[in-house]
Design a protein around this motif. Sequence first.
Motif, PDB file in Angstrom:
ATOM      1  N   GLU A 112       0.897  -1.246  -0.139  1.00 29.29           N
ATOM      2  CA  GLU A 112       0.079  -0.086  -0.003  1.00 29.29           C
ATOM      3  C   GLU A 112       0.708   1.107   0.100  1.00 29.29           C
ATOM      4  OE1 GLU A 112      -2.878   0.030   2.977  1.00 29.29           O
ATOM      5  OE2 GLU A 112      -3.626  -2.050   2.752  1.00 29.29           O
ATOM      6  N   TYR A 113       0.869   2.050  -1.015  1.00 24.56           N
ATOM      7  CA  TYR A 113       1.606   3.342  -1.202  1.00 24.56           C
ATOM      8  C   TYR A 113       1.031   4.471  -0.231  1.00 24.56           C
ATOM      9  CZ  TYR A 113       3.564   1.314  -5.268  1.00 24.56           C
ATOM     10  OH  TYR A 113       4.013   0.527  -6.405  1.00 24.56           O
ATOM     11  N   ASP A 114       2.014   4.981   0.172  1.00 23.23           N
ATOM     12  CA  ASP A 114       1.763   6.436   1.048  1.00 23.23           C
ATOM     13  C   ASP A 114       1.759   7.618   0.246  1.00 23.23           C
ATOM     14  OD1 ASP A 114       1.340   8.117   3.003  1.00 23.23           O
ATOM     15  OD2 ASP A 114       3.211   7.968   3.820  1.00 23.23           O
ATOM     16  N   PHE A 115       0.811   8.124  -0.255  1.00 24.89           N
ATOM     17  CA  PHE A 115       0.674   9.082  -1.148  1.00 24.89           C
ATOM     18  C   PHE A 115       0.335  10.532  -0.352  1.00 24.89           C
ATOM     19  CE2 PHE A 115       0.703   6.189  -4.890  1.00 24.89           C
ATOM     20  CZ  PHE A 115       1.878   6.473  -5.387  1.00 24.89           C
ATOM     21  N   SER A 116       0.493  10.582   0.863  1.00 28.28           N
ATOM     22  CA  SER A 116       0.293  11.589   1.599  1.00 28.28           C
ATOM     23  C   SER A 116       0.854  12.913   1.360  1.00 28.28           C
ATOM     24  CB  SER A 116       0.810  11.285   3.141  1.00 28.28           C
ATOM     25  OG  SER A 116       1.968  11.166   3.198  1.00 28.28           O
ATOM     26  N   LEU A 117       0.251  14.112   1.419  1.00 26.71           N
ATOM     27  CA  LEU A 117       0.771  15.500   0.902  1.00 26.71           C
ATOM     28  C   LEU A 117       1.594  16.040   2.100  1.00 26.71           C
ATOM     29  CD1 LEU A 117      -2.174  16.597  -0.988  1.00 26.71           C
ATOM     30  CD2 LEU A 117      -0.250  15.361  -1.851  1.00 26.71           C
ATOM     31  N   ASP A 118       2.256  17.048   1.811  1.00 23.90           N
ATOM     32  CA  ASP A 118       3.196  17.933   2.527  1.00 23.90           C
ATOM     33  C   ASP A 118       2.587  19.206   3.067  1.00 23.90           C
ATOM     34  OD1 ASP A 118       4.845  15.679   2.964  1.00 23.90           O
ATOM     35  OD2 ASP A 118       6.076  16.436   1.055  1.00 23.90           O
ATOM     36  N   ASN A 119       1.410  19.523   2.670  1.00 23.16           N
ATOM     37  CA  ASN A 119       0.759  20.607   3.082  1.00 23.16           C
ATOM     38  C   ASN A 119       0.717  21.177   4.406  1.00 23.16           C
ATOM     39  OD1 ASN A 119      -0.374  19.353   0.558  1.00 23.16           O
ATOM     40  ND2 ASN A 119      -1.718  21.177   0.120  1.00 23.16           N
ATOM     41  N   ILE A 169      12.504  10.816  -3.789  1.00 22.42           N
ATOM     42  CA  ILE A 169      13.509  11.433  -4.127  1.00 22.42           C
ATOM     43  C   ILE A 169      13.399  12.930  -3.778  1.00 22.42           C
ATOM     44  CG2 ILE A 169      15.041  12.251  -5.978  1.00 22.42           C
ATOM     45  CD1 ILE A 169      14.730   9.544  -7.229  1.00 22.42           C
ATOM     46  N   ILE A 170      12.245  13.144  -4.075  1.00 23.59           N
ATOM     47  CA  ILE A 170      12.149  14.892  -3.844  1.00 23.59           C
ATOM     48  C   ILE A 170      12.105  15.022  -2.242  1.00 23.59           C
ATOM     49  CG2 ILE A 170      10.249  16.744  -3.458  1.00 23.59           C
ATOM     50  CD1 ILE A 170       9.310  15.391  -6.499  1.00 23.59           C
ATOM     51  N   ARG A 171      11.642  14.285  -1.324  1.00 19.80           N
ATOM     52  CA  ARG A 171      11.598  14.346   0.056  1.00 19.80           C
ATOM     53  C   ARG A 171      13.155  14.337   0.583  1.00 19.80           C
ATOM     54  NH1 ARG A 171       5.721  11.578   0.480  1.00 19.80           N
ATOM     55  NH2 ARG A 171       4.599  13.292   0.580  1.00 19.80           N
ATOM     56  N   GLN A 172      14.035  13.494  -0.223  1.00 22.41           N
ATOM     57  CA  GLN A 172      15.203  13.221   0.217  1.00 22.41           C
ATOM     58  C   GLN A 172      16.142  14.630   0.015  1.00 22.41           C
ATOM     59  OE1 GLN A 172      16.782  10.668   1.643  1.00 22.41           O
ATOM     60  NE2 GLN A 172      14.637   9.339   1.675  1.00 22.41           N
ATOM     61  N   PHE A 173      15.668  15.612  -0.656  1.00 26.32           N
ATOM     62  CA  PHE A 173      16.347  16.737  -0.741  1.00 26.32           C
ATOM     63  C   PHE A 173      15.401  17.919  -0.209  1.00 26.32           C
ATOM     64  CE2 PHE A 173      18.441  13.816  -4.083  1.00 26.32           C
ATOM     65  CZ  PHE A 173      19.576  14.223  -4.017  1.00 26.32           C
ATOM     66  N   GLU A 174      15.027  17.650   0.760  1.00 28.45           N
ATOM     67  CA  GLU A 174      14.047  18.628   1.409  1.00 28.45           C
ATOM     68  C   GLU A 174      12.969  19.344   0.695  1.00 28.45           C
ATOM     69  OE1 GLU A 174      14.720  19.090   4.645  1.00 28.45           O
ATOM     70  OE2 GLU A 174      16.450  17.535   4.536  1.00 28.45           O
ATOM     71  N   GLY A 175      12.483  18.653  -0.316  1.00 26.45           N
ATOM     72  CA  GLY A 175      11.413  18.840  -1.240  1.00 26.45           C
ATOM     73  C   GLY A 175      10.111  18.359  -0.413  1.00 26.45           C
ATOM     74  N   HIS A 176       8.871  18.969  -0.926  1.00 25.88           N
ATOM     75  CA  HIS A 176       7.438  18.764  -0.211  1.00 25.88           C
ATOM     76  C   HIS A 176       6.807  18.434  -1.295  1.00 25.88           C
ATOM     77  CE1 HIS A 176       9.478  20.042   3.591  1.00 25.88           C
ATOM     78  NE2 HIS A 176       9.682  21.172   3.118  1.00 25.88           N
ATOM     79  N   ILE A 177       5.842  17.601  -1.144  1.00 26.68           N
ATOM     80  CA  ILE A 177       4.868  17.237  -2.160  1.00 26.68           C
ATOM     81  C   ILE A 177       3.558  18.011  -2.012  1.00 26.68           C
ATOM     82  CG2 ILE A 177       3.514  15.369  -3.395  1.00 26.68           C
ATOM     83  CD1 ILE A 177       6.341  15.238  -3.444  1.00 26.68           C
ATOM     84  N   PHE A 178       3.287  19.092  -2.618  1.00 30.86           N
ATOM     85  CA  PHE A 178       2.048  19.730  -2.655  1.00 30.86           C
ATOM     86  C   PHE A 178       0.798  19.049  -3.321  1.00 30.86           C
ATOM     87  CE2 PHE A 178      -0.450  23.043  -4.766  1.00 30.86           C
ATOM     88  CZ  PHE A 178      -1.345  23.508  -3.784  1.00 30.86           C
TER      89      PHE A 178
END
Length: 314
Positions: A112-119, A169-178
């Motif tokens: 089960e994938y975790d597609f939670s957002l970082d809002n 990968i985005i989160r590994q570089f201090e990015g956040h999923i909008f």
Amino acid sequence: MSKNKDCKICDMSTFRMDFSIINYCQNPANDGCMAITAIPNPERYILEERDGKRGYWDKLDKCFIPKEVCQKIAKNMMNLPIIAPASKIEDLNKYFNDRYFELDKYWSEEYEYDFSLDNNVLTNFNSGNDKFFNFMSIDMVESTKRSGVLDSKINFKVINLFLNEISLIIRQFEGHIFKFEGDGLIAFFTDNNLLNKIDNSLDSATAIKIFVEKYLNKFLDEKGISKIDFRIGINFGKSYVGVLGGKNELCGYDLNVACKLQKLANKNQIIVGSNSVKLSHTIWRKKLKKIKINKRKLKKEGFDEKMEIYKLNV
């Protein structure tokens, strides 16, 4: 040397200056900090005189930085910590190989994938204000065509795997999923250090390109599935931070530009807006090349034909 031609003063609204450390030593205060001596990066800047003023000529931005501006920068930097872009990945090749051998687990129907957002990160900002971010928009190319060829269940698994890996990968570089949008996503990079936002996003885009092309596509090939192609758009600028429908949202022109740049990209291409380029480190500037886009395409996306657009060579 005195020169009068093309003496354009640097634009302070999109200004950064790169320095090279030439010496460092233990701080005499013995407080665990290092004292450094740095000079404007000689690869990029030439010390000269223009219109009777001493300063540095920026070979990349083709503009002149008066010495008093440099002195002001140095004064403002006194006793401040030097903050390098943070990454949670110590060894990129090891990370890629480890993820490659984990892909079978994520491919299984039980996972089960975790597609939670970082809002929730946006709660750290005052709602109802404009804030600066570096935005990234990414999606799969010709996904509609793929959906007509692949079994719908397999296609669904491919999209899930793609989104899972690029968001990690985005989160590994201090990015956040909008937000996730179909077979793509929008991310934002924020950092107390303005320039780290730029470096982290470019690092992240580079890592995504390498992983998808060399590792994820290899895995799909082993499953008898055609490779994934993608497009990435990156742009720096302001966004309004507010609450919409009970959740934190971003809204603004520069976010939209990142999405439109992504649409202008060719297969597996990383397109970067001039706002991000001007704030990029010299290392990145060497890899960013200005490109020409068909005027009709620019007009379709609402861009002026003079819009400066760059591609990141990886």
